[in-house]
Design a protein around this motif. Structure first.
Motif, PDB file in Angstrom:
ATOM      1  N   ARG A  80       0.868  -1.162   0.000  1.00 41.60           N
ATOM      2  CA  ARG A  80       0.000   0.000   0.000  1.00 41.60           C
ATOM      3  C   ARG A  80       0.913   1.222   0.000  1.00 41.60           C
ATOM      4  O   ARG A  80       1.768   1.362   0.889  1.00 41.60           O
ATOM      5  CB  ARG A  80      -0.905   0.012   1.226  1.00 41.60           C
ATOM      6  CG  ARG A  80      -1.664   1.305   1.435  1.00 41.60           C
ATOM      7  CD  ARG A  80      -2.803   1.476   0.468  1.00 41.60           C
ATOM      8  NE  ARG A  80      -3.506   2.753   0.682  1.00 41.60           N
ATOM      9  CZ  ARG A  80      -4.656   3.057   0.092  1.00 41.60           C
ATOM     10  NH1 ARG A  80      -5.226   2.216  -0.753  1.00 41.60           N
ATOM     11  NH2 ARG A  80      -5.226   4.232   0.332  1.00 41.60           N
ATOM     12  N   MET A  81       0.696   2.120  -0.960  1.00 38.51           N
ATOM     13  CA  MET A  81       1.533   3.305  -1.090  1.00 38.51           C
ATOM     14  C   MET A  81       0.668   4.549  -0.975  1.00 38.51           C
ATOM     15  O   MET A  81      -0.247   4.739  -1.801  1.00 38.51           O
ATOM     16  CB  MET A  81       2.278   3.285  -2.433  1.00 38.51           C
ATOM     17  CG  MET A  81       3.074   2.010  -2.668  1.00 38.51           C
ATOM     18  SD  MET A  81       4.071   2.068  -4.168  1.00 38.51           S
ATOM     19  CE  MET A  81       2.769   2.167  -5.393  1.00 38.51           C
ATOM     20  N   ASP A  82       0.919   5.355   0.009  1.00 36.24           N
ATOM     21  CA  ASP A  82       0.189   6.598   0.233  1.00 36.24           C
ATOM     22  C   ASP A  82       1.141   7.784   0.102  1.00 36.24           C
ATOM     23  O   ASP A  82       2.358   7.626   0.157  1.00 36.24           O
ATOM     24  CB  ASP A  82      -0.462   6.600   1.618  1.00 36.24           C
ATOM     25  CG  ASP A  82      -1.505   5.521   1.780  1.00 36.24           C
ATOM     26  OD1 ASP A  82      -1.481   4.805   2.814  1.00 36.24           O
ATOM     27  OD2 ASP A  82      -2.356   5.384   0.887  1.00 36.24           O
ATOM     28  N   SER A  83       0.544   8.960  -0.038  1.00 41.37           N
ATOM     29  CA  SER A  83       1.333  10.201  -0.138  1.00 41.37           C
ATOM     30  C   SER A  83       2.452  10.058  -1.164  1.00 41.37           C
ATOM     31  O   SER A  83       3.615  10.397  -0.907  1.00 41.37           O
ATOM     32  CB  SER A  83       1.919  10.564   1.235  1.00 41.37           C
ATOM     33  OG  SER A  83       0.896  10.708   2.193  1.00 41.37           O
ATOM     34  N   LEU A  84       2.092   9.566  -2.316  1.00 42.93           N
ATOM     35  CA  LEU A  84       3.101   9.290  -3.331  1.00 42.93           C
ATOM     36  C   LEU A  84       3.773  10.563  -3.826  1.00 42.93           C
ATOM     37  O   LEU A  84       3.138  11.630  -3.915  1.00 42.93           O
ATOM     38  CB  LEU A  84       2.479   8.526  -4.499  1.00 42.93           C
ATOM     39  CG  LEU A  84       2.255   7.029  -4.211  1.00 42.93           C
ATOM     40  CD1 LEU A  84       1.239   6.441  -5.175  1.00 42.93           C
ATOM     41  CD2 LEU A  84       3.573   6.290  -4.303  1.00 42.93           C
ATOM     42  N   LYS A  85       5.050  10.423  -4.144  1.00 42.82           N
ATOM     43  CA  LYS A  85       5.869  11.529  -4.617  1.00 42.82           C
ATOM     44  C   LYS A  85       6.415  11.199  -6.008  1.00 42.82           C
ATOM     45  O   LYS A  85       6.545  10.020  -6.355  1.00 42.82           O
ATOM     46  CB  LYS A  85       7.041  11.744  -3.663  1.00 42.82           C
ATOM     47  CG  LYS A  85       6.651  11.989  -2.219  1.00 42.82           C
ATOM     48  CD  LYS A  85       7.880  12.080  -1.330  1.00 42.82           C
ATOM     49  CE  LYS A  85       7.509  12.322   0.113  1.00 42.82           C
ATOM     50  NZ  LYS A  85       8.704  12.423   0.997  1.00 42.82           N
ATOM     51  N   PRO A  86       6.780  12.196  -6.772  1.00 47.53           N
ATOM     52  CA  PRO A  86       7.361  11.909  -8.100  1.00 47.53           C
ATOM     53  C   PRO A  86       8.566  10.982  -8.031  1.00 47.53           C
ATOM     54  O   PRO A  86       8.773  10.165  -8.937  1.00 47.53           O
ATOM     55  CB  PRO A  86       7.734  13.300  -8.603  1.00 47.53           C
ATOM     56  CG  PRO A  86       6.743  14.212  -7.964  1.00 47.53           C
ATOM     57  CD  PRO A  86       6.534  13.634  -6.586  1.00 47.53           C
ATOM     58  N   GLU A  87       9.339  11.072  -6.965  1.00 50.57           N
ATOM     59  CA  GLU A  87      10.518  10.214  -6.837  1.00 50.57           C
ATOM     60  C   GLU A  87      10.184   8.751  -6.547  1.00 50.57           C
ATOM     61  O   GLU A  87      11.070   7.905  -6.512  1.00 50.57           O
ATOM     62  CB  GLU A  87      11.476  10.748  -5.766  1.00 50.57           C
ATOM     63  CG  GLU A  87      10.836  11.034  -4.433  1.00 50.57           C
ATOM     64  CD  GLU A  87      10.452  12.506  -4.279  1.00 50.57           C
ATOM     65  OE1 GLU A  87       9.924  13.093  -5.248  1.00 50.57           O
ATOM     66  OE2 GLU A  87      10.668  13.046  -3.168  1.00 50.57           O
ATOM     67  N   ASP A  88       8.903   8.454  -6.335  1.00 47.20           N
ATOM     68  CA  ASP A  88       8.482   7.054  -6.196  1.00 47.20           C
ATOM     69  C   ASP A  88       8.261   6.397  -7.557  1.00 47.20           C
ATOM     70  O   ASP A  88       8.011   5.192  -7.621  1.00 47.20           O
ATOM     71  CB  ASP A  88       7.190   6.968  -5.383  1.00 47.20           C
ATOM     72  CG  ASP A  88       7.355   7.431  -3.952  1.00 47.20           C
ATOM     73  OD1 ASP A  88       6.456   8.141  -3.461  1.00 47.20           O
ATOM     74  OD2 ASP A  88       8.384   7.091  -3.336  1.00 47.20           O
ATOM     75  N   THR A  89       8.339   7.176  -8.620  1.00 49.31           N
ATOM     76  CA  THR A  89       8.167   6.639  -9.966  1.00 49.31           C
ATOM     77  C   THR A  89       9.222   5.571 -10.250  1.00 49.31           C
ATOM     78  O   THR A  89      10.420   5.818 -10.134  1.00 49.31           O
ATOM     79  CB  THR A  89       8.253   7.761 -11.000  1.00 49.31           C
ATOM     80  OG1 THR A  89       7.153   8.660 -10.817  1.00 49.31           O
ATOM     81  CG2 THR A  89       8.226   7.196 -12.415  1.00 49.31           C
TER      82      THR A  89
END
Length: 121
Positions: A80-89
């Motif tokens: 589960r991934m929340d508060s995703l950021k561009p660097e999580d791409t």
């Protein structure tokens, strides 16, 4: 051995996704499982793992935002991934892992295709 990751997609910064990794041909319950990611031009990195007893560990960059879980009855591990950021791409993969001295090392040579997560507005 088959490791089939799914659930990726395009999401805006601050959004959420839930990844699944269905496994077959493995003894799922006894293994420690991990999610890895590989961003363009970068090495694959381990981001989260969950032990056979449910203990978890995360890389600092995702602590408090990502949650790893497992369902032994379904031979599936989730992220589960929340508060995703561009660097999580990145392309996200799962694999079983084992501890070799102080390093977690993947168990299976076959990684599957992974699932692409793109965080962008």
């Amino acid at each position: 051995v088959q490791l089939q990751a799914s659930g990726g997609g395009l999401v805006q910064p601050g959004g959420s996704l839930r990844l699944s990794c269905a496994t077959s041909g493995v003894i799922f319950a006894i293994n420690t499982w991990a999610w890895y990611r590989q961003a363009p031009g970068k090495q694959r990195e381990l981001v989260a793992l969950i032990g056979s007893g449910g203990s978890t560990n995360y890389v600092d960059s995702v602590k408090g935002r990502f949650t790893i879980s497992r369902d032994n009855a379904k031979n599936t591990v989730y992220l589960r991934m929340d508060s995703l950021k561009p660097e999580d791409t990145a392309v996200y993969y799962c694999n079983a892992v084992r501890l070799v001295y102080t390093d977690w090392v993947e168990v299976f040579d076959s990684w599957g295709q992974g699932t692409l997560v793109t965080v962008s507005s």
